[in-house]
Scaffold this motif. Structure first.
Motif, PDB file in Angstrom:
ATOM      1  N   TYR A  35       0.791  -1.224  -0.152  1.00 23.60           N
ATOM      2  CA  TYR A  35       0.031  -0.040   0.058  1.00 23.60           C
ATOM      3  C   TYR A  35       0.835   1.272   0.197  1.00 23.60           C
ATOM      4  CZ  TYR A  35      -2.839   3.756   2.042  1.00 23.60           C
ATOM      5  OH  TYR A  35      -3.726   4.874   2.116  1.00 23.60           O
ATOM      6  N   ASN A  36       1.879   1.299   0.697  1.00 21.57           N
ATOM      7  CA  ASN A  36       2.938   2.462   0.875  1.00 21.57           C
ATOM      8  C   ASN A  36       3.402   2.592  -0.398  1.00 21.57           C
ATOM      9  OD1 ASN A  36       2.678   3.458   3.497  1.00 21.57           O
ATOM     10  ND2 ASN A  36       4.131   1.999   4.204  1.00 21.57           N
ATOM     11  N   PHE A  37       3.752   1.640  -1.203  1.00 17.35           N
ATOM     12  CA  PHE A  37       4.525   2.013  -2.725  1.00 17.35           C
ATOM     13  C   PHE A  37       3.427   1.969  -3.814  1.00 17.35           C
ATOM     14  CE2 PHE A  37       8.097   0.331  -0.012  1.00 17.35           C
ATOM     15  CZ  PHE A  37       8.584   1.495   0.148  1.00 17.35           C
ATOM     16  N   HIS A  38       2.188   2.110  -3.580  1.00 19.34           N
ATOM     17  CA  HIS A  38       1.241   2.273  -4.526  1.00 19.34           C
ATOM     18  C   HIS A  38       0.908   0.973  -5.239  1.00 19.34           C
ATOM     19  CE1 HIS A  38       1.362   6.553  -3.080  1.00 19.34           C
ATOM     20  NE2 HIS A  38       2.599   6.709  -3.628  1.00 19.34           N
ATOM     21  N   VAL A  39       0.904  -0.041  -4.675  1.00 17.95           N
ATOM     22  CA  VAL A  39       0.690  -1.307  -5.453  1.00 17.95           C
ATOM     23  C   VAL A  39      -1.044  -1.553  -5.367  1.00 17.95           C
ATOM     24  CG1 VAL A  39       0.897  -3.883  -6.031  1.00 17.95           C
ATOM     25  CG2 VAL A  39       2.974  -2.266  -5.376  1.00 17.95           C
ATOM     26  N   VAL A  40      -1.356  -1.337  -3.981  1.00 19.16           N
ATOM     27  CA  VAL A  40      -2.836  -1.634  -3.751  1.00 19.16           C
ATOM     28  C   VAL A  40      -3.474  -0.416  -3.065  1.00 19.16           C
ATOM     29  CG1 VAL A  40      -2.205  -2.452  -1.362  1.00 19.16           C
ATOM     30  CG2 VAL A  40      -4.347  -3.382  -2.694  1.00 19.16           C
ATOM     31  N   HIS A  41      -4.837  -0.181  -3.314  1.00 18.70           N
ATOM     32  CA  HIS A  41      -5.412   0.701  -2.805  1.00 18.70           C
ATOM     33  C   HIS A  41      -5.749   0.703  -1.286  1.00 18.70           C
ATOM     34  CE1 HIS A  41      -9.045   3.472  -2.828  1.00 18.70           C
ATOM     35  NE2 HIS A  41      -8.550   4.058  -3.566  1.00 18.70           N
ATOM     36  N   CYS A  42      -6.242   1.583  -0.772  1.00 22.50           N
ATOM     37  CA  CYS A  42      -6.377   1.718   0.689  1.00 22.50           C
ATOM     38  C   CYS A  42      -7.716   0.759   1.143  1.00 22.50           C
ATOM     39  CB  CYS A  42      -6.752   3.091   1.249  1.00 22.50           C
ATOM     40  SG  CYS A  42      -7.966   4.129   0.553  1.00 22.50           S
ATOM     41  N   LEU A  43      -8.543   0.475   0.140  1.00 19.17           N
ATOM     42  CA  LEU A  43      -9.803  -0.175   0.275  1.00 19.17           C
ATOM     43  C   LEU A  43      -9.512  -1.609   1.033  1.00 19.17           C
ATOM     44  CD1 LEU A  43     -12.783  -0.852  -0.493  1.00 19.17           C
ATOM     45  CD2 LEU A  43     -11.970  -1.987  -2.475  1.00 19.17           C
ATOM     46  N   LEU A  44      -8.469  -2.137   0.534  1.00 18.98           N
ATOM     47  CA  LEU A  44      -8.030  -3.476   0.999  1.00 18.98           C
ATOM     48  C   LEU A  44      -7.501  -3.176   2.450  1.00 18.98           C
ATOM     49  CD1 LEU A  44      -6.921  -6.539   0.687  1.00 18.98           C
ATOM     50  CD2 LEU A  44      -4.921  -5.954   0.016  1.00 18.98           C
ATOM     51  N   ILE A  45      -6.683  -2.405   2.853  1.00 17.71           N
ATOM     52  CA  ILE A  45      -6.243  -2.081   4.122  1.00 17.71           C
ATOM     53  C   ILE A  45      -7.352  -2.036   5.140  1.00 17.71           C
ATOM     54  CG2 ILE A  45      -4.693  -0.836   5.802  1.00 17.71           C
ATOM     55  CD1 ILE A  45      -3.151  -2.366   3.234  1.00 17.71           C
ATOM     56  N   PHE A  46      -8.327  -1.049   4.716  1.00 16.06           N
ATOM     57  CA  PHE A  46      -9.703  -0.911   5.636  1.00 16.06           C
ATOM     58  C   PHE A  46     -10.293  -2.255   5.868  1.00 16.06           C
ATOM     59  CE2 PHE A  46      -9.187   3.842   4.718  1.00 16.06           C
ATOM     60  CZ  PHE A  46      -9.255   4.081   5.895  1.00 16.06           C
ATOM     61  N   ASP A  47     -10.372  -2.951   4.870  1.00 18.00           N
ATOM     62  CA  ASP A  47     -11.160  -4.457   5.022  1.00 18.00           C
ATOM     63  C   ASP A  47     -10.451  -5.341   6.035  1.00 18.00           C
ATOM     64  OD1 ASP A  47     -12.789  -3.681   3.023  1.00 18.00           O
ATOM     65  OD2 ASP A  47     -12.421  -5.096   1.321  1.00 18.00           O
ATOM     66  N   ILE A  48      -9.265  -5.181   5.746  1.00 16.29           N
ATOM     67  CA  ILE A  48      -8.339  -5.960   7.003  1.00 16.29           C
ATOM     68  C   ILE A  48      -8.617  -5.580   8.353  1.00 16.29           C
ATOM     69  CG2 ILE A  48      -5.928  -6.619   7.788  1.00 16.29           C
ATOM     70  CD1 ILE A  48      -5.285  -6.605   4.555  1.00 16.29           C
ATOM     71  N   LEU A  49      -8.312  -4.167   8.225  1.00 15.42           N
ATOM     72  CA  LEU A  49      -8.713  -3.690   9.793  1.00 15.42           C
ATOM     73  C   LEU A  49      -9.754  -3.947  10.488  1.00 15.42           C
ATOM     74  CD1 LEU A  49      -6.851  -0.064   9.376  1.00 15.42           C
ATOM     75  CD2 LEU A  49      -6.118  -1.683  11.034  1.00 15.42           C
ATOM     76  N   LYS A  50     -11.309  -3.789   9.396  1.00 15.49           N
ATOM     77  CA  LYS A  50     -12.419  -4.259   9.839  1.00 15.49           C
ATOM     78  C   LYS A  50     -12.628  -5.655  10.316  1.00 15.49           C
ATOM     79  CE  LYS A  50     -14.573  -0.734   6.886  1.00 15.49           C
ATOM     80  NZ  LYS A  50     -14.892  -0.490   5.502  1.00 15.49           N
ATOM     81  N   LYS A  51     -11.783  -6.442   9.410  1.00 10.83           N
ATOM     82  CA  LYS A  51     -11.911  -8.013   9.980  1.00 10.83           C
ATOM     83  C   LYS A  51     -11.091  -7.911  11.325  1.00 10.83           C
ATOM     84  CE  LYS A  51     -10.352 -12.350   8.253  1.00 10.83           C
ATOM     85  NZ  LYS A  51      -9.323 -13.186   7.593  1.00 10.83           N
TER      86      LYS A  51
END
Length: 341
Positions: free
Chosen positions: A136-152
């Motif tokens: 995510y830091n190096f712009h490969v993936v969008h913040c959507l995935l990070i929020f999904d993991i945090l919610k889980k």
């Protein structure tokens, strides 16, 4: 007809192919072992050449296996080493093609999900989470995935999950705040609710309190309240990334905007993020009997056209219909109307 996946499983790879893969693995392994910040430029260049010379699938599989073996260990990996490995993936993702990052991301997320369910004792979960955070830091993936993991993690809310939430927020918290402050605010509210209901469950309350303090510091954009927070290494490597990524492939347009659910069910519903457009149909692996065959009618066409369609191997109703429409239309508007019908 035997599908390719089953066919591949049935046949053992011939000696020549195995030898080629072994040689490729040695070459990639040699490059990864020498990887460091000063020689990142030459190593990413050599990796790009290997991508041009070999099949994408072989390269993706080999690179993912080697990186997973190097980074996912039972002891915590040094942050700098982790960043350099992910930066290499990021450069290849931008310069070679988005399937490089997509393949690696899918492997990491699936492994992370598997280890979370199995309650592994070591530091593998933290290492995998660090890989996702730096992707995510190096712009490969969008913040959507990070929020999904945090919610889980917030929904489970055990001591292990609290550790992982803190670890992830320390790595990417301020970037998340910049990208989507509202989603972060909602997540903090949810975590506060969970903490208030789960107070009796934990003997040691200090960890939960510390997590809530960290979240509030993030919300208030107060970097001093987060111990050990240092954005400098990531910023330095981002600068290096901008220098190494060709201008045409850089920017946030190559970020994979994919959710956790999509990644975990990729084998059932397909990988739409690699092609670049969402596919919302029924799962690919489903009961074929329940699917009613849809007959397509395009009016009467001459036997000559049908014969031509047969010669060109238009072997399904829909292919034949589209072919007939294109061959018999007067102009593009006529073809458009017929295709809509």
């Amino acid at each position: 007809y035997v599908p390719p996946q089953i066919r591949k499983a049935q046949e053992t790879l011939d000696d020549k192919k195995r030898e080629e893969l072994g040689r490729l693995k040695k070459m990639v392994n040699g490059l990864i072992n020498r990887l460091s910040e000063p020689n990142l430029s030459s190593i990413s260049g050599q990796m790009e050449e290997l991508y041009m010379a070999n099949s994408r699938k072989d390269m993706n599989d080999t690179l993912t296996d080697i990186l997973m073996n190097a980074c996912v260990t039972a002891v915590a990996m040094p942050a700098r080493l982790m960043m350099e490995h992910v930066l290499l993936v990021s450069i290849l993702h931008h310069n070679v093609g988005i399937e490089v990052g997509a393949h690696f991301l899918e492997a990491v997320v699936k492994k992370f999900d598997e280890l979370c369910k199995s309650n592994a004792e070591g530091k593998e979960c933290e290492n995998l989470l660090a890989l996702i955070a730096h992707l995510y830091n190096f712009h490969v993936v969008h913040c959507l995935l990070i929020f999904d993991i945090l919610k889980k993690l917030v929904s489970t809310f055990t001591e292990k999950e609290i550790e992982l939430i803190l670890f992830l927020l320390k790595n990417v918290g301020f970037s998340l705040r910049k990208d989507d402050a509202l989603a972060l605010k909602e997540l903090i509210t949810e975590a506060q609710k969970k903490a208030s209901t789960a107070e009796k469950k934990f003997q040691d309350q200090t960890r939960v309190r510390f997590m809530l303090e960290t979240m509030l510091a993030l919300r208030n954009n107060d970097m001093r309240k987060i111990p050990g927070y240092d954005p400098e290494p990531v910023e330095r490597l981002r600068k290096l990334q901008r220098a190494l990524v060709h201008s045409s492939g850089s920017g946030k347009d190559t970020q994979l905007r994919v959710s956790l659910e999509s990644l975990l069910s990729a084998d059932q519903v397909g990988r739409w993020w690699i092609v670049g457009s969402s596919w919302s149909g029924a799962p690919m692996i489903s009961d074929t009997k329940s699917q009613a065959q849809q007959k397509l009618h395009v009016g009467k066409v001459s036997s000559k056209i049908m014969e031509l369609a047969r010669k060109l191997r238009m072997n399904t109703d829909i292919r034949r219909s589209i072919f007939c429409v294109l061959m018999t239309s007067e102009d593009f508007m006529d073809a458009f109307e017929k295709l809509l019908k």
